[in-house]
Design an enzyme around this catalytic site. Structure first.
Site, PDB file in Angstrom:
ATOM      1  N   ASP A 170       0.825  -1.158   0.015  1.00 48.95           N
ATOM      2  CA  ASP A 170       0.328   0.050  -0.027  1.00 48.95           C
ATOM      3  C   ASP A 170       0.888   1.149  -0.065  1.00 48.95           C
ATOM      4  O   ASP A 170       1.459   1.416   1.000  1.00 48.95           O
ATOM      5  CB  ASP A 170      -0.990  -0.009   1.128  1.00 48.95           C
ATOM      6  CG  ASP A 170      -1.734   1.115   1.044  1.00 48.95           C
ATOM      7  OD1 ASP A 170      -1.280   2.237   0.895  1.00 48.95           O
ATOM      8  OD2 ASP A 170      -2.993   1.127   1.386  1.00 48.95           O
ATOM      9  N   HIS A 171       1.019   1.994  -1.127  1.00 49.70           N
ATOM     10  CA  HIS A 171       1.937   2.839  -1.140  1.00 49.70           C
ATOM     11  C   HIS A 171       1.992   3.993  -0.135  1.00 49.70           C
ATOM     12  O   HIS A 171       2.999   4.595  -0.153  1.00 49.70           O
ATOM     13  CB  HIS A 171       2.400   3.212  -2.533  1.00 49.70           C
ATOM     14  CG  HIS A 171       1.343   4.413  -3.208  1.00 49.70           C
ATOM     15  ND1 HIS A 171       0.275   4.200  -3.760  1.00 49.70           N
ATOM     16  CD2 HIS A 171       1.345   5.829  -2.867  1.00 49.70           C
ATOM     17  CE1 HIS A 171      -0.384   4.997  -3.969  1.00 49.70           C
ATOM     18  NE2 HIS A 171       0.314   6.119  -3.597  1.00 49.70           N
ATOM     19  N   HIS A 233      -5.753   2.713   0.983  1.00 49.33           N
ATOM     20  CA  HIS A 233      -4.979   3.959   1.645  1.00 49.33           C
ATOM     21  C   HIS A 233      -5.522   4.595   2.858  1.00 49.33           C
ATOM     22  O   HIS A 233      -5.103   4.861   3.809  1.00 49.33           O
ATOM     23  CB  HIS A 233      -4.795   4.968   0.413  1.00 49.33           C
ATOM     24  CG  HIS A 233      -4.199   4.159  -0.575  1.00 49.33           C
ATOM     25  ND1 HIS A 233      -3.270   3.497  -0.976  1.00 49.33           N
ATOM     26  CD2 HIS A 233      -4.414   4.595  -1.937  1.00 49.33           C
ATOM     27  CE1 HIS A 233      -3.049   3.217  -2.046  1.00 49.33           C
ATOM     28  NE2 HIS A 233      -3.602   3.873  -2.857  1.00 49.33           N
TER      29      HIS A 233
HETATM   30  C1  BG6 Z   1      -3.644   4.936  -6.327  1.00 41.38           C
HETATM   31  C2  BG6 Z   1      -4.982   4.899  -6.947  1.00 41.38           C
HETATM   32  O1  BG6 Z   1      -3.518   3.829  -5.470  1.00 41.38           O
HETATM   33  O2  BG6 Z   1      -3.444   6.146  -5.711  1.00 41.38           O
HETATM   34  C3  BG6 Z   1      -5.118   6.328  -7.941  1.00 41.38           C
HETATM   35  O3  BG6 Z   1      -5.031   3.909  -7.943  1.00 41.38           O
HETATM   36  C4  BG6 Z   1      -4.762   7.410  -6.998  1.00 41.38           C
HETATM   37  O4  BG6 Z   1      -6.203   6.358  -8.346  1.00 41.38           O
HETATM   38  C5  BG6 Z   1      -3.189   7.351  -6.231  1.00 41.38           C
HETATM   39  O5  BG6 Z   1      -4.626   8.595  -8.091  1.00 41.38           O
HETATM   40  C6  BG6 Z   1      -2.898   8.288  -5.438  1.00 41.38           C
HETATM   41  O6  BG6 Z   1      -1.736   8.334  -4.918  1.00 41.38           O
HETATM   42  P1  BG6 Z   1      -1.072   9.691  -4.452  1.00 41.38           P
HETATM   43  O7  BG6 Z   1       0.355   8.954  -3.906  1.00 41.38           O
HETATM   44  O8  BG6 Z   1      -0.628  10.485  -5.692  1.00 41.38           O
HETATM   45  O9  BG6 Z   1      -1.597  10.221  -3.360  1.00 41.38           O
END
Ligand code: BG6
Length: 479
Positions: A170-171, A233
């Site tokens: 989960d980045h 997230h």
């Molecule tokens: C991803 C989603 O996991 O996270 C995207 O699939 C979203 O739809 C993105 O835009 C948002 O990531 P960050 O790091 O730009 O907030």
């Protein structure tokens, strides 16, 4: 299972994530001498190219997606790369892949492919001897679209990789400011004693984006904001805010506490949610089309969702957690707001002054800052009474830590995958608790016939989202 991988095998190596995030992250780790000089990176995907072709592809990606000042030693980095074309759906081909990779000892694999390819890929890896006890696997989301499909994927993975060798990404957990939440809570004496229902009135978590579909037509229309952003997230952010103090900063202790929160989430009724879909409008001063225009057809997929959630445990009894995420909102901002309760008695009331409750705002992105709003006396001789005003105690992380490299989430996560640290990866029981809660919301939408309300791009979602909070006397933190 404690080993540092000496090879990294990237599935989906020519995909969007690889170009934007994975290759630049690995190049940055290389430039900062954080990966072993002997680590080899083998890319694989369907496209037919050789090593030289992949190195060219990677060079172009780095030139496009990596700041020039961080590209030092790019030539050496590219020399680490090799490539093997593969049709992941058939077993043929995996033996050639294994020959390219070398033996299955000390290998880290990263699957950044459509989840429909997970099962055949794992079968192929097993067939080619690339799934042994010295191999670990990283899985990029989406891991299913429901509890059932997520279990299918997890079962397929578990048939070859034990949980301690499975790294679910989960980045958001790789973001520095998300990890800083734990430092804020558990490295300070100040907050923990008041971090509960006695002192906290409500919590808001907002993940707002200005982007729209970004060409991810098929994927996004099947997913929608609830599955794409809340299931993973936002629930991870909620778990970090709400969890009990873990006994140690390690994978088991932290994930044990997070899963307890996820399991304590009360099932939400459709009436405690608002869904929306953007129409044409203006974002950042430019006109943008509506979702259905970008998609080329009408759709019932939500691009916005707001939810009033509850964690049913002793600490959080009666404290609403308002969650909100959407695409084509007025600004890109991820933040957590902790709204404290009013003071029990004001000594300033008789002097005409009103004390507002404290509020802690934790900015995750784009601004990384922590602001505690406290009351202060307005300077003066107070002949007409005392005046109080809320002022911010503000810590801007980039100023507090100037000179420190700000890293993107995947740098941290890829390094942890290579080195085998699971602390910032999501355990199976967490994913399943997350899906269980999300499935109930989907079921409630289906049974009540809830479909998204339109909102104009560049606004904060349907007005019903404002009403969801306002009926409790709460305003979203939109400044
Ligand atoms: C991803 C989603 O996991 O996270 C995207 O699939 C979203 O739809 C993105 O835009 C948002 O990531 P960050 O790091 O730009 O907030």
């Amino acid at each position: 299972m404690s080993f540092t991988a000496d090879r990294l095998l990237l599935f989906g190596a020519t995909g969007d994530l690889s170009q934007r995030m994975l290759l630049p992250s690995l190049a940055a780790l290389h430039a900062d001498h954080l990966i072993h000089p002997d680590l080899r990176i083998i890319g694989t995907a369907r496209s037919d190219m050789d090593d030289a072709g992949f190195r060219n592809f990677a060079r172009e990606a780095l030139e496009k997606f990596m700041p020039a000042e961080r590209r030092s030693g790019m030539g050496e980095f590219l020399n680490r790369l090799s490539y093997q074309p593969l049709d992941a759906t058939t077993l043929e081909g995996y033996e050639d892949l294994a020959a390219k990779v070398g033996d299955g000892q000390g290998l880290a694999i990263f699957l950044s492919t459509a989840p429909s390819l997970f099962e055949p890929t794992i079968a192929g890896l097993q067939h080619a001897g690339l799934a042994g006890s010295d191999v670990r696997i990283g899985l990029e989301k989406p891991l299913g679209t429901s509890l059932e499909t997520s279990c299918e994927i997890n079962d397929a993975v578990a048939a070859a990789f034990s949980e301690d060798r499975t790294f679910r990404i989960d980045h958001y957990l790789g973001k520095e400011t998300v990890q800083n939440l734990m430092a804020l809570r558990f490295a300070n004496i100040l907050f923990e004693p008041i971090w509960n229902a006695t002192y906290i009135e409500h919590v808001q978590i907002t993940v707002a984006e200005t982007v729209g579909l970004e060409g991810r037509v098929a994927f996004y229309d099947d997913a929608g904001a609830l599955r794409d952003m809340v299931q993973n997230h936002m629930l991870q952010l909620l778990a970090l805010v709400a969890m009990e103090p873990p006994t140690d900063f390690d994978a088991t202790a932290i994930r044990d506490e997070k899963v307890k929160v996820l399991r304590a989430l009360r099932k939400v009724e459709g009436s405690e949610t608002v869904t929306g879909q953007y129409r044409g409008g203006a974002v950042n001063g430019g006109a943008v089309p509506g979702y259905d225009e970008e998609l080329g057809k009408e759709s019932d997929t939500e691009t916005f969702v707001a939810i009033k959630a509850h964690v049913d445990n002793w600490r959080w009894k009666g404290v609403p957690f308002y969650l909100r995420t959407g695409k084509r909102l007025p600004e890109r901002v991820t933040e957590i707001v902790i709204q404290f309760r009013c003071i029990p008695h004001s000594i300033f009331g008789s002097k005409g002054a009103k004390a507002q409750p404290n509020r802690l705002v934790i900015g995750i992105q784009p601004d990384e800052n922590v602001t505690l709003h406290v009351m202060a006396k307005v300077p003066g001789l107070d002949r007409d009474g005392i005046r109080l005003r809320q002022v911010p105690l503000n810590i801007a992380m980039p100023d507090a830590f100037s000179g420190k490299t700000r890293r993107i989430a995947y740098e941290r996560l890829l390094l942890d995958l290579i080195e085998g640290d699971q602390t910032l990866f999501v355990r199976r029981d967490e994913v399943e608790a997350q899906w269980d809660w999300i499935d109930a919301i989907c079921a409630s939408w289906d049974s009540s016939g809830i479909t998204p309300k339109p909102y104009n791009a560049g606004t904060w979602g349907p007005s019903a989202a404002i009403a969801l909070a306002e009926r409790d006397g709460v305003s979203w933190h939109d400044e």
